[in-house]
Design an enzyme around this catalytic site. Sequence first.
Site, mmCIF file in Angstrom:
data_model
loop_
_atom_site.group_PDB
_atom_site.id
_atom_site.type_symbol
_atom_site.label_atom_id
_atom_site.label_comp_id
_atom_site.label_asym_id
_atom_site.label_seq_id
_atom_site.Cartn_x
_atom_site.Cartn_y
_atom_site.Cartn_z
ATOM 1 N N GLY A 1 0.806 -1.350 0.003
ATOM 2 C CA GLY A 1 -0.017 0.001 -0.132
ATOM 3 C C GLY A 1 0.846 1.268 -0.111
ATOM 4 O O GLY A 1 2.103 1.399 -0.538
ATOM 5 N N ASN A 2 0.237 2.460 0.384
ATOM 6 C CA ASN A 2 0.986 3.404 0.266
ATOM 7 C C ASN A 2 0.442 4.680 1.343
ATOM 8 O O ASN A 2 -0.738 4.212 1.879
ATOM 9 C CB ASN A 2 1.034 4.261 -0.696
ATOM 10 N N ARG A 3 0.973 5.784 1.545
ATOM 11 C CA ARG A 3 0.431 6.432 2.909
ATOM 12 C C ARG A 3 -0.597 7.361 2.552
ATOM 13 O O ARG A 3 -0.967 8.331 3.420
ATOM 14 C CB ARG A 3 1.685 7.098 3.319
ATOM 15 N N SER A 4 -1.145 7.305 1.539
ATOM 16 C CA SER A 4 -2.346 8.410 0.847
ATOM 17 C C SER A 4 -3.620 8.183 2.031
ATOM 18 O O SER A 4 -3.976 7.048 2.351
ATOM 19 C CB SER A 4 -2.867 8.115 -0.398
#
Length: 402
Positions: A205-208
């Site tokens: 995933g990512n930090r958005s």
Amino acid sequence: MLAGRRVVLGVTGGIAAYKAVEVCRRLVDDGAFVSPVLTDGALRFVGATTFSALASEPVRTELWDAADPIPHTRLGQGADVIVVAPATARLLSDYASGRSADLLTATLIATEAPVVVCPAMHTEMWEHPAVQENVATLRRRGVHIVDPEQGRLAGGDLGTGRLAAPEAIVAAVRAALAAPDLEGLQVVVTAGGTREALDPVRYLGNRSSGRQGHAIAQAAAERGGDVTLVTAAGLATPPGVRRVDVESAQQMYDSVLALAASADIVVMAAAVADFRPVVVCAEKLKKRDGVPTVQLEPTPDILAALGATKRPGQTIVGFAAETQDVATNALDKLARKGADLIVANDVSAPGVGFEHETNQVTVLGADGHRVEIPLASKRAIARRVIDEVVALRTSHTRETTP
Ligand code: C5P
């Protein structure tokens, strides 16, 4: 949008009057000049001092004020918007019949500003034909009604009649003020970071956080757009927005491409994964089996697909979250992906981008124009981004109209 706007906040005598304090605080936080007008009934539930402590303008309770003999015309004419929360059955009746019974009803009759009325009362009262007819009359005259919600009412009863949530009321105030420049347009907004499964429990995933995308969906809805939000974030759905939940880049691709066929505007605010595991294990990967090697493959590029299938009159907006060479990378993205606008931000700058409440962006146009939007809340940034979309569409219409 509320910054510097004059809001008259009418409060009538229902138990939900205490919630008007929160509405007042939110309006003030948004930069509005709030003039509270309390009826005698409201004063039985909340004190004028509570509102005085929060509002920027004096609290009014009386039509008969020696210092200001015509407060209702001054308030009514000076208001950019009037909101009544909560509105009792009595207020609805007086306002619908044009009966100027106190300072609040006199102000409502003396104004040409948009009016938002938020009824709250017991279910039996709300459902009474007289009340429903008054609401219908007000609606017909262009008054914005924020319908009460279902829930627990005074005395512990359950039913419809509870005052709408403060955020929904403030959103309705904003919507009443906003130019309906997206009316009749289908808008698709994406938000959040996609998750690419490794196995049933793990993902890449990512930090958005999805906050910027959700704020854009809200801003577009406030301006009359018919908005669908395709989101990978667990945030609340903004009022008046249709929601499609997705998880992976592929799911987002499928939803967005299907919706884009009839969309006038697509804003790709989501942080879509660029890569996904080639193999998604059906069972949880076990430690005892050793360190796995994960091979990645590219995900479909949604923005590029939108750019490639763009119809005349359609506006495609991409985002570029960068940590270096922001403008150069954004311009490259703009050309490569066939977008009309790119909203670029340096996510390594303080207070900017992922996981922050604030953002700072540069909007770059395919025609070479460039607009800097300084550090502001994601809500404020969202409104400015929509301003840019509207400006671009207006200039295109002008160019294509002989
Ligand atoms: O190339 P990059 O991923 O940095 O581009 C960012 C923009 O492209 C964002 O608007 C993002 O939503 C979009 N994007 C996409 N599909 C992908 C990756 C990014 O639509 N697979």
